[in-house]
Design an enzyme around this catalytic site. Structure first.
Site, short mmCIF file in Angstrom:
data_model
loop_
_atom_site.label_atom_id
_atom_site.label_comp_id
_atom_site.label_asym_id
_atom_site.label_seq_id
_atom_site.Cartn_x
_atom_site.Cartn_y
_atom_site.Cartn_z
N SER A 8 0.84 -1.21 0.00
CA SER A 8 0.00 0.00 0.00
C SER A 8 0.87 1.25 0.00
O SER A 8 1.57 1.55 0.97
CB SER A 8 -0.90 0.02 1.24
OG SER A 8 -1.40 1.33 1.43
N HIS A 33 -0.84 -1.64 -4.07
CA HIS A 33 -2.18 -1.33 -3.55
C HIS A 33 -2.34 0.19 -3.48
O HIS A 33 -1.52 0.87 -2.86
CB HIS A 33 -2.32 -1.97 -2.17
CG HIS A 33 -3.65 -1.81 -1.51
ND1 HIS A 33 -4.69 -2.69 -1.72
CD2 HIS A 33 -4.10 -0.89 -0.64
CE1 HIS A 33 -5.74 -2.32 -0.99
NE2 HIS A 33 -5.40 -1.22 -0.33
N ASP A 35 -4.71 3.30 -2.40
CA ASP A 35 -5.84 3.68 -1.54
C ASP A 35 -6.43 5.02 -1.97
O ASP A 35 -5.80 6.06 -1.80
CB ASP A 35 -5.37 3.76 -0.08
CG ASP A 35 -5.10 2.39 0.50
OD1 ASP A 35 -5.98 1.52 0.41
OD2 ASP A 35 -3.99 2.18 1.04
N MET A 37 -9.24 7.77 -1.40
CA MET A 37 -10.17 8.22 -0.35
C MET A 37 -10.76 9.57 -0.73
O MET A 37 -10.07 10.40 -1.32
CB MET A 37 -9.42 8.36 0.98
CG MET A 37 -8.73 7.08 1.41
SD MET A 37 -8.02 7.23 3.05
CE MET A 37 -7.13 5.67 3.16
N HIS A 66 -8.10 0.33 -4.36
CA HIS A 66 -9.07 0.20 -3.28
C HIS A 66 -9.82 1.52 -3.17
O HIS A 66 -9.29 2.49 -2.64
CB HIS A 66 -8.29 -0.14 -1.99
CG HIS A 66 -9.12 -0.23 -0.76
ND1 HIS A 66 -8.56 -0.35 0.50
CD2 HIS A 66 -10.47 -0.22 -0.56
CE1 HIS A 66 -9.51 -0.41 1.41
NE2 HIS A 66 -10.68 -0.32 0.79
N MET A 68 -12.21 3.90 -1.55
CA MET A 68 -12.93 4.21 -0.31
C MET A 68 -13.66 5.51 -0.56
O MET A 68 -13.28 6.58 -0.04
CB MET A 68 -11.93 4.32 0.86
CG MET A 68 -11.41 2.97 1.31
SD MET A 68 -9.84 3.08 2.19
CE MET A 68 -8.72 3.12 0.80
N MET A 137 -11.44 -5.68 5.55
CA MET A 137 -10.68 -4.66 6.27
C MET A 137 -10.48 -5.13 7.71
O MET A 137 -11.43 -5.59 8.36
CB MET A 137 -11.43 -3.32 6.29
CG MET A 137 -11.54 -2.62 4.95
SD MET A 137 -9.97 -2.37 4.11
CE MET A 137 -9.05 -1.39 5.30
N ASP A 175 -6.55 -6.32 4.66
CA ASP A 175 -5.92 -4.99 4.62
C ASP A 175 -6.10 -4.27 5.95
O ASP A 175 -7.22 -4.08 6.41
CB ASP A 175 -6.61 -4.19 3.48
CG ASP A 175 -6.04 -2.80 3.29
OD1 ASP A 175 -5.00 -2.46 3.88
OD2 ASP A 175 -6.67 -2.03 2.51
C1 DX5 Z 1 -6.56 1.87 5.22
C2 DX5 Z 1 -6.04 1.49 3.86
C3 DX5 Z 1 -4.93 0.53 3.96
C4 DX5 Z 1 -3.72 1.10 4.65
C5 DX5 Z 1 -2.84 0.00 5.12
O1 DX5 Z 1 -7.63 2.71 5.09
O2 DX5 Z 1 -7.07 0.91 3.08
O3 DX5 Z 1 -4.59 -0.01 2.69
O4 DX5 Z 1 -2.99 1.97 3.84
O5 DX5 Z 1 -1.85 0.55 5.92
P1 DX5 Z 1 -1.19 -0.28 7.12
O6 DX5 Z 1 -0.63 -1.52 6.52
O7 DX5 Z 1 -0.17 0.66 7.64
O8 DX5 Z 1 -2.30 -0.57 8.10
ZN ZN Z 2 -6.40 -0.29 1.29
#
Ligand code: DX5
Ligand code: ZN
Length: 229
Positions: A8, A33, A35, A37, A66, A68, A137, A175
């Site tokens: 990630s 990965h 993320d 948001m 991913h 979100m 999650m 994750d």
């Molecule tokens: C959280 C993300 C994850 C996050 C993982 O909202 O979806 O992918 O970046 O980070 P770590 O491995 O540090 O928990």
């Molecule tokens: Zn993620």
């Protein structure tokens, strides 16, 4: 099968993103990965379509995107067009889940359906045979570096059982809070794909971090009598 590690980039240095991805690739991660948001579905803003498109030019690894975000249906085409190989939407954000999963596949990407820690597995009852991957999650999404929620372990085990009992080829991804001290338990519970952000990009060396994660996976594999992990 060998466990896949999806790095990630939320924990990477955004000012040197291409270099960080290159180092993760050299360290042997399997996927990247990403993320996304929106400050609405989760209380944080990160990156969007232009960054996915830019990353696509710097790595051959599969991009595991991913989302979100609220109303993900508005952006599916844009993310696949930008280079997402796997595109994940949250069940909590998608009202017409089947339609959106079908759309992702029609666009040529693999479809991932994602559940927050508190969302029960029964929400997958109808959709499970239609998806390529389920992402569980193990922290509440929004930030990297959070602590793994141990109560999600039995949920991983139950989903593994559901997938196997139905004989489905659906991958199980986990994750949130994956570190050297949690990865073996997550693998043992039945994850196929394991996401790690701070566990890969923070502190020390990316190569060392990935090596430690792999070693923990190998030890777990040996305990199960499977040296390949
Ligand atoms: C959280 C993300 C994850 C996050 C993982 O909202 O979806 O992918 O970046 O980070 P770590 O491995 O540090 O928990
Ligand atoms: Zn993620």
């Amino acid at each position: 099968m060998k466990h896949l590690i999806s790095a990630s980039i939320l924990s990477a240095d955004f000012g040197r993103l291409a270099e960080e991805i290159h180092r993760a690739e050299e360290a042997g991660v399997d996927w990247i990965h990403v993320d996304v948001m929106d400050g609405h579905f989760v209380p944080n803003l990160t990156i969007g379509v232009p960054v996915v498109r830019a990353i696509r030019r710097y790595t051959r690894l599969p991009l595991d995107v991913h989302l979100m975000i609220s109303n993900p249906e508005q952006y599916l085409e844009a993310y696949v067009d930008a280079g997402a190989d796997w595109l994940g939407i949250h069940v909590e954000a998608a009202v017409h889940l089947e339609r959106q999963v079908a759309r992702i596949r029609e666009l040529g990407a693999k479809a991932t359906v994602t559940l927050n820690p508190a969302t029960p597995l029964c929400t997958l009852e109808v959709i499970l045979p239609e998806v390529d991957m389920v992402l569980l999650m193990t922290v509440n999404p929004g930030f990297s570096g959070q602590t793994f929620i141990p109560a999600t372990l039995p949920k991983i085990r139950r989903l593994r059982q559901m997938i196997d009992e139905q004989g489905l080829g659906v991958l199980l991804e986990v994750d949130g809070g994956v570190q050297r001290d949690t990865i073996a338990a997550i693998a043992a519970a039945g994850a196929d794909v394991i996401v790690s952000g701070s566990g890969i990009f923070n502190d020390h060396d990316i190569r060392d971090n990935v090596r430690f994660l792999r070693e923990a996976l190998t030890r777990h594999g040996q305990r199960r009598g499977n040296p390949g992990g």
